[in-house]
Design an enzyme around this catalytic site. Structure first.
Site, PDB file in Angstrom:
ATOM      1  N   PRO A 118      -1.089  31.421   3.518  1.00 41.54           N
ATOM      2  CA  PRO A 118      -1.050  29.941   3.463  1.00 41.54           C
ATOM      3  C   PRO A 118      -0.886  29.379   4.867  1.00 41.54           C
ATOM      4  CG  PRO A 118       1.028  30.877   2.686  1.00 41.54           C
ATOM      5  CD  PRO A 118       0.139  32.040   2.985  1.00 41.54           C
ATOM      6  N   ASP A 157       1.887  30.905   9.464  1.00 37.43           N
ATOM      7  CA  ASP A 157       1.933  31.536   8.143  1.00 37.43           C
ATOM      8  C   ASP A 157       3.147  30.962   7.405  1.00 37.43           C
ATOM      9  OD1 ASP A 157       2.282  33.134   5.946  1.00 37.43           O
ATOM     10  OD2 ASP A 157       1.901  35.020   7.018  1.00 37.43           O
ATOM     11  N   HIS A 158       2.875  30.091   6.412  1.00 29.66           N
ATOM     12  CA  HIS A 158       3.978  29.379   5.770  1.00 29.66           C
ATOM     13  C   HIS A 158       4.869  30.302   4.950  1.00 29.66           C
ATOM     14  CE1 HIS A 158       6.295  25.980   4.856  1.00 29.66           C
ATOM     15  NE2 HIS A 158       5.328  25.067   4.742  1.00 29.66           N
ATOM     16  N   ARG A 159       4.422  31.523   4.699  1.00 29.56           N
ATOM     17  CA  ARG A 159       5.289  32.455   3.973  1.00 29.56           C
ATOM     18  C   ARG A 159       6.526  32.761   4.804  1.00 29.56           C
ATOM     19  NH1 ARG A 159       1.324  37.341   2.977  1.00 29.56           N
ATOM     20  NH2 ARG A 159       1.156  36.948   5.210  1.00 29.56           N
ATOM     21  N   ALA A 160       6.375  32.704   6.143  1.00 31.00           N
ATOM     22  CA  ALA A 160       7.475  33.113   7.000  1.00 31.00           C
ATOM     23  C   ALA A 160       7.939  32.027   7.955  1.00 31.00           C
ATOM     24  CB  ALA A 160       7.057  34.344   7.807  1.00 31.00           C
TER      25      ALA A 160
END
Lengths: 336, 481
Positions: free
Chosen positions: B286, B454-457
């Site tokens: 994402p 990276d919106h996961r992190a």
């Protein structure tokens, strides 16, 4: 070990071998040299300076000036060898081999075979060859491919003073005709030469350097060109296996294949024109026997399929150059 | 008896020490044809397919998908026919990995297969006439060289002889003589005649483009083309609502080129790797983007004042990114599954365009290097990248990427994250633009930068903080010293 150049190495080896073996004679145009000059008959020792001092020591029976006739020089050498002598014939320019081809390939090369081994022909023919001296089309050629193609002749091309001594001595101990090619631009090359008896076996290539990324196979003056190219490549971290063939007949096939099996990439450099050349021969051997190891098509850097030009710029363009060799190596390395 | 062959971890490039089986494309005992994809193997840098060299099947698969194995490790056993368990066990027991002469860091995880290796291959006597490479390969493959008639001089065995002995025998299937057009008046190559005949084209009266008007393959193909276009259009599947899941799949579904002037080029393996990785990145990560304008007049002033060899603007940006990453460690990360790996130093990958495609050499610990050190390193890395001489360790890893298209006059763009890294900064050209300089309007060079995260992190605030730190460093370049 003494340091000397190739000219001196050949001169001293002739001197030492003639002292050792009274059957060795030297013949050729102006090999005595000075006839008619102010210095007297033995003043010069050949236009290349390789036979200086021999006449004074060994006399006119063993050091013989001949008429300007390569047919006569080579024919006389063949006959003398059959009669039990060990002649060393000098062709001032290898280009003129043409008029003595019958003496070479139908006689010298075949005596031992056609007489069932009952006779032998231990003649050495010294052929002065090579371009780069602005000597035009008839005095610049590298005709070793022609003689390499002839079974029965050994073809030798020293590139260091030590090899010049070792291989000339080997020729003068053997029983077969040896074509001893001396590049006129290499006479001044200096190096260490072992003292005393020293022989270099034929058919053993010299590994000039080992690098492992790309193989360069060459002979004669092109060895030095390849070293320059390999230096440039080394600056970029590219390692070169540089093979100096030393003899094109017999050919050290194993040295070539062993290297190509590891590198998979080969540049073959040859001063003669490309068609039916030593380079083409090696490319064929590699294609036939190391096909599965190749990572790029073999690349040949040779002279051109044309007479050698007289104009300096054109002669330079005609010849291989360190730059062309370096480019070829980068080409085979970049091949995908 | 079946011809058994070891299927081992390949060695792609001098620095490759180990590889990961990303996927087995063929299951045990499932027959495959020559050229079929057998497995996908991933290295630090690339993922490549291993294709079948001949028809056959796996009679035993030893390596697990997802497992990492050293180069030369036994992964599976291939056969061209039926094989008994005993034969397979004998091959596995006798297997010895090839000497890959790799002296760098070798993987420490031993392959389960290699651990089972026992020296069962018949020893090659020292006086055997065989080349060194052939000897090593024969030992690795565990074959008896006594039975091989060498093709080298005097029967010496070459590497090629060993390759022939270890590969399954193939029988060419001759297709018989091709029909050719009987026209004798056409001056054409045999291939051109054959193509003309197969396509029903008359060659009489045609003048080719070859020497002296000789008709060649290209001439016949040019005559064939209009016919192909006149043919009924190929039935296309109705466009699927969802895009193709992967680039290779999409490529294989593509219709043949319609125009006259379309060159069809298969993707190089490097291109395929770029395609696969970036598709995966854009589809599974994402992305969000943080954009900012940064005045660059002072930075350009500092650079202009350098005497001698000037670092490039990009070198200053590498330095600025490195220091900003130290300030905002939340952005200095790699993402691995459910783990976030936070780095203690800034290893910055720089996108370099080469003829073969994009490569990303890495400036390691850029936070500890002066801008001049970075400049020297970059010059060398870029040169090596263009001559395809980068070493594996110079392109693997990295916690952050920098892509600068300013040199092309690009004002602004967004980049795709280079996994497993957490972020990438896209930099455009410094263009003169008005800014608010303490209430006055001034026109100064302004950089447009865009950070892909990276919106996961990485959360929006982390990305914004990084950009704030970066802007401060660029606007006050004394901080870069």
């Amino acid at each position: 070990m003494a340091v000397m150049n190739i000219r001196e190495a050949i001169n001293r080896t002739l001197y030492e071998e003639m002292e050792r073996d009274p059957s060795i004679i030297v013949l050729g145009e102006d090999v005595v040299g000075g006839a008619g000059t102010a210095g007297g008959q033995e003043a010069i020792g050949g236009i290349w300076g390789t036979t200086g001092g021999l006449f004074a020591k060994f006399g006119g029976d063993r050091v013989i000036d001949t008429p300007i006739s390569e047919s006569a020089i080579v024919g006389a050498a063949a006959g003398a060898a059959l009669a039990g002598l060990r002649p060393v014939a000098e062709l001032m320019f290898a280009d003129f081999i043409g008029v003595s081809l019958d003496q070479l390939w139908n006689q010298m090369a075949k005596f031992r075979y056609m007489f069932g081994g009952k006779t032998k022909c231990p003649a050495v023919v010294r052929l002065i060859y090579g371009a780069g001296m602005n000597a035009a089309a008839q005095h610049s050629q590298s005709v070793y491919a022609l003689l390499t193609a002839m079974p029965g002749l050994k073809v030798v091309l020293p590139t260091t003073p030590a090899d010049a001594k070792g291989m000339l001595s080997e020729a003068l101990h053997g029983d077969d005709p040896v074509m001893f090619f001396e590049h006129k631009a290499l006479y001044g090359v200096k190096g260490e030469v072992p003292d005393g008896p020293f022989r270099q076996r034929f058919g053993e290539a010299r590994m000039v350097r080992e690098g492992g990324d790309v193989t360069m196979v060459t002979c004669g003056r092109m060895v030095g060109f390849c070293e320059k190219a390999a230096d440039k490549l080394a600056a970029d971290g590219i390692g070169t296996d540089l093979i100096d063939l030393r003899t094109t007949s017999p050919l050290d096939e194993e040295a070539i294949l062993d290297s190509v099996e590891q590198t998979g990439r080969i540049v073959i450099v040859d001063e003669s024109p490309p068609r039916c050349s030593v380079a083409a021969d090696i490319a064929a051997i590699v294609a036939e026997k190391a096909f599965t190891s190749l990572k790029a098509p073999p690349r040949m850097i040779t002279g051109q399929h044309s007479p050698i030009p007289f104009a300096r710029e054109l002669e330079r363009a005609w010849l291989p150059s360190p730059q062309k060799i370096e480019d070829a190596a980068r080409h085979v390395l970049a091949f995908r | 008896m079946a011809n058994l062959k070891a299927f081992t971890m390949p060695k792609w490039g001098i620095e490759m020490a180990e590889g990961t089986i990303a996927e087995w494309a063929v299951g045990a005992n499932e027959p495959f044809k020559r050229g079929a994809v057998l497995a996908l193997v991933e290295t630090d840098k690339i993922t490549n397919e291993i294709e079948a060299e001949a028809d056959g099947r796996f009679v035993r698969i030893l390596a697990e998908a997802g497992g990492t194995y050293p180069v030369g490790a036994l992964l599976a056993v291939l056969s061209d026919g039926e094989a008994s368990d005993a034969e397979i066990d004998a091959l596995i027991a006798g297997f010895r990995p090839a000497d890959t002469s790799f002296t760098g860091e070798v993987a420490t995880t031993p392959a389960p297969a290699a651990s089972a290796a026992k020296p069962a291959a018949p020893a090659i006597p020292a006086d055997t006439k065989i080349s060194p490479v052939a000897r090593a390969e024969a030992q690795a493959a565990g074959i008896d060289v006594a039975a091989i008639a060498g093709s080298g001089r005097g029967g010496r065995i070459t590497a090629q002889d060993i390759a022939q002995a270890t590969r399954p025998q193939t029988t060419p299937a001759p297709a018989g003589p091709y029909p050719t057009t009987p026209e004798s008046d056409a001056y054409a190559s045999p291939l051109a005649r054959r193509l003309a005949h197969l396509n029903g084209i008359a060659l009489s009266g045609v003048t080719g483009t070859g020497r002296k008007g000789r008709i060649g393959k290209a001439d016949v193909l040019a005559l064939i083309k209009p016919v192909a276009e006149a043919a009924p259009p190929r039935v296309e599947a109705t466009p699927a609502p969802a895009p193709a899941v992967s680039a290779p799949a999409a490529a294989s579904a593509a219709p043949p080129p319609a125009g006259d002037h379309v060159d069809v080029m298969p993707m190089s393996s490097m291109r395929r790797t770029i395609a696969r990785r970036l598709t995966e990145s854009k589809q599974t990560i994402p992305h969000f983007y943080v954009r900012r304008r940064i005045r660059a007049d002072r930075l350009l002033g500092v650079r202009a004042a350098v005497t001698g060899q000037k670092p490039s603007v990009n070198d200053y940006l590498v330095r600025a990114c490195a220091l900003a990453l130290m300030e905002v460690p939340q952005a200095n990360i790699q993402v691995h599954g459910n783990e976030i790996h936070r780095f203690g130093q800034a290893d910055i990958a720089i996108a370099v365009a080469t003829e073969r495609g994009l490569v990303t050499p890495i400036v390691k610990a850029a936070d500890r290097l002066s801008v001049f050190d970075i400049s020297r390193q970059m010059a060398e890395l870029a040169q090596r990248a263009r001559s395809n001489r980068l070493r594996g360790e110079e392109i693997s890893g990295g916690s952050f990427s920098l892509s600068n298209l300013g040199g092309f006059g690009v004002e602004q763009f967004d980049a795709i994250i280079n996994p497993p890294q957490g972020a990438i900064l896209a930099v455009g050209a410094a263009r003169p633009e008005p800014i608010d300089d303490d209430g006055a309007i001034r026109i100064v060079p302004v950089l447009h930068v865009s950070l892909s995260c990276d919106h996961r992190a990485i959360d929006g605030a982390d990305g914004a903080r990084f950009m704030q730190a970066l802007a401060q460093l660029i606007e006050d370049p004394r901080l870069l010293d």
